[in-house]
Design a protein around this motif. Sequence first.
Motif, short mmCIF file in Angstrom:
data_model
loop_
_atom_site.label_atom_id
_atom_site.label_comp_id
_atom_site.label_asym_id
_atom_site.label_seq_id
_atom_site.Cartn_x
_atom_site.Cartn_y
_atom_site.Cartn_z
N ILE A 63 42.96 63.56 50.70
CA ILE A 63 43.85 63.97 52.18
C ILE A 63 44.30 64.60 52.91
O ILE A 63 44.34 65.33 53.78
N ALA A 64 45.21 64.92 51.36
CA ALA A 64 46.05 67.03 51.58
C ALA A 64 44.76 68.16 52.33
O ALA A 64 45.27 69.01 52.72
N ASP A 65 44.34 67.53 51.54
CA ASP A 65 42.72 69.22 51.79
C ASP A 65 41.65 69.04 53.10
O ASP A 65 41.57 69.83 53.11
N GLU A 66 42.48 67.41 54.02
CA GLU A 66 41.76 67.79 55.37
C GLU A 66 43.11 68.37 56.32
O GLU A 66 43.02 68.64 57.41
N TYR A 67 44.67 68.75 55.77
CA TYR A 67 45.35 69.34 56.49
C TYR A 67 44.24 70.85 56.89
O TYR A 67 44.65 71.82 56.06
N GLN A 68 44.90 71.07 57.97
CA GLN A 68 44.21 72.26 58.70
C GLN A 68 45.66 73.04 59.44
O GLN A 68 47.07 72.55 59.87
N VAL A 69 45.67 74.17 59.64
CA VAL A 69 46.21 75.19 60.54
C VAL A 69 45.32 76.03 61.73
O VAL A 69 44.55 76.64 60.86
N GLU A 70 45.92 76.25 61.99
CA GLU A 70 45.66 77.05 63.78
C GLU A 70 45.14 78.49 62.73
O GLU A 70 46.53 78.87 62.87
N THR A 71 44.27 79.17 63.26
CA THR A 71 44.57 81.11 62.89
C THR A 71 43.31 81.47 64.12
O THR A 71 43.22 80.62 64.82
N ILE A 72 42.95 82.64 64.35
CA ILE A 72 42.57 83.20 65.13
C ILE A 72 40.84 82.87 65.46
O ILE A 72 40.71 83.18 66.16
N ASN A 73 40.54 82.43 64.00
CA ASN A 73 39.14 81.71 64.15
C ASN A 73 39.17 80.30 64.58
O ASN A 73 38.17 79.63 63.76
N GLY A 74 40.26 79.15 64.91
CA GLY A 74 40.42 78.06 65.18
C GLY A 74 40.93 77.35 64.00
O GLY A 74 41.16 78.34 63.55
N ASP A 75 41.08 76.26 63.84
CA ASP A 75 41.20 75.32 62.95
C ASP A 75 40.56 75.79 61.93
O ASP A 75 39.80 75.32 61.21
N GLU A 76 41.70 75.60 60.28
CA GLU A 76 40.74 76.18 59.26
C GLU A 76 41.93 75.52 58.07
O GLU A 76 43.17 74.74 58.24
N LYS A 77 40.97 74.60 57.11
CA LYS A 77 41.43 73.73 55.82
C LYS A 77 42.77 74.87 55.20
O LYS A 77 42.22 75.81 55.36
N ILE A 78 43.57 73.97 54.49
CA ILE A 78 44.40 74.95 54.35
C ILE A 78 43.77 75.22 53.02
O ILE A 78 44.60 76.11 52.01
N ILE A 79 43.72 74.03 52.30
CA ILE A 79 43.55 73.69 50.61
C ILE A 79 42.22 73.61 50.96
O ILE A 79 40.94 73.01 51.37
N SER A 80 41.43 75.30 49.84
CA SER A 80 39.89 75.55 49.44
C SER A 80 39.57 74.50 48.40
O SER A 80 38.05 74.35 48.58
N GLY A 81 40.57 74.07 47.89
CA GLY A 81 39.92 73.57 46.36
C GLY A 81 41.09 73.25 45.55
O GLY A 81 42.50 73.74 45.16
N PHE A 82 40.41 72.14 44.65
CA PHE A 82 41.93 71.66 43.41
C PHE A 82 41.34 71.25 42.20
O PHE A 82 40.32 70.93 42.20
N ASN A 83 41.96 71.04 41.90
CA ASN A 83 41.84 70.74 39.60
C ASN A 83 42.45 70.45 39.34
O ASN A 83 43.68 70.74 39.33
N ILE A 84 42.06 68.96 38.59
CA ILE A 84 43.69 68.08 37.70
C ILE A 84 43.14 68.82 36.58
O ILE A 84 42.31 67.50 36.46
N ASN A 108 52.27 75.96 62.19
CA ASN A 108 52.33 74.86 61.78
C ASN A 108 51.26 73.86 61.13
O ASN A 108 49.74 74.36 61.76
N PHE A 109 51.37 73.19 60.05
CA PHE A 109 50.06 72.66 60.05
C PHE A 109 49.25 71.01 60.76
O PHE A 109 50.36 70.91 61.31
N ILE A 110 48.71 71.15 60.88
CA ILE A 110 47.79 70.10 61.47
C ILE A 110 47.51 68.62 60.56
O ILE A 110 46.51 69.00 60.09
N PRO A 111 47.90 67.74 60.12
CA PRO A 111 47.80 66.96 59.53
C PRO A 111 46.41 66.29 60.00
O PRO A 111 46.20 66.20 61.36
N PRO A 112 45.76 65.57 59.33
CA PRO A 112 45.01 64.40 59.84
C PRO A 112 45.02 63.47 60.47
O PRO A 112 46.17 63.09 60.31
N ASP A 113 44.41 62.50 61.41
CA ASP A 113 44.59 61.70 62.33
C ASP A 113 44.68 60.29 60.72
O ASP A 113 42.73 60.12 60.74
#
Length: 118
Positions: A63-84, A108-113
């Motif tokens: 879910i967290a990797d669906e959070y986005q932020v507005e950039t000059i190229n449109g909304d982009e995801k903040i997290i590109s990858g993760f590893n536990i 500000n970040f944009i949460p998923p719906d």
Amino acid sequence: MSLDFTHKPDYFLNAQLLMNHIVSYIKKHPDANNAIFDLRDIYEIFRQDLASTTTNLEGILNIADEYQVETINGDEKIISGFNIDAENNSLLIDFNQAALQALRDGKNFIPPDATLHQ
């Protein structure tokens, strides 16, 4: 007698707590391109909920990797990858560089719906 109930977990609160922590980390470490968090710190962020820190962590991160932020190229995801990394008790998060810069610029970040979650 029939009872309607669901066991479907709702991880949106913990995803929000994690994203708040990540944004705080980004603001404190402006040169960081990724982050490594100790899982004990994540345990504290999740208010000592062991299940969220262990068994459910991947679901929360999905879910967290669906959070986005507005950039000059449109909304982009903040997290590109993760590893536990359970062996080293750590969580590695890689950031999208355009989104990272937007957060550093004060966006500000944009949460998923949550209502679209299945």
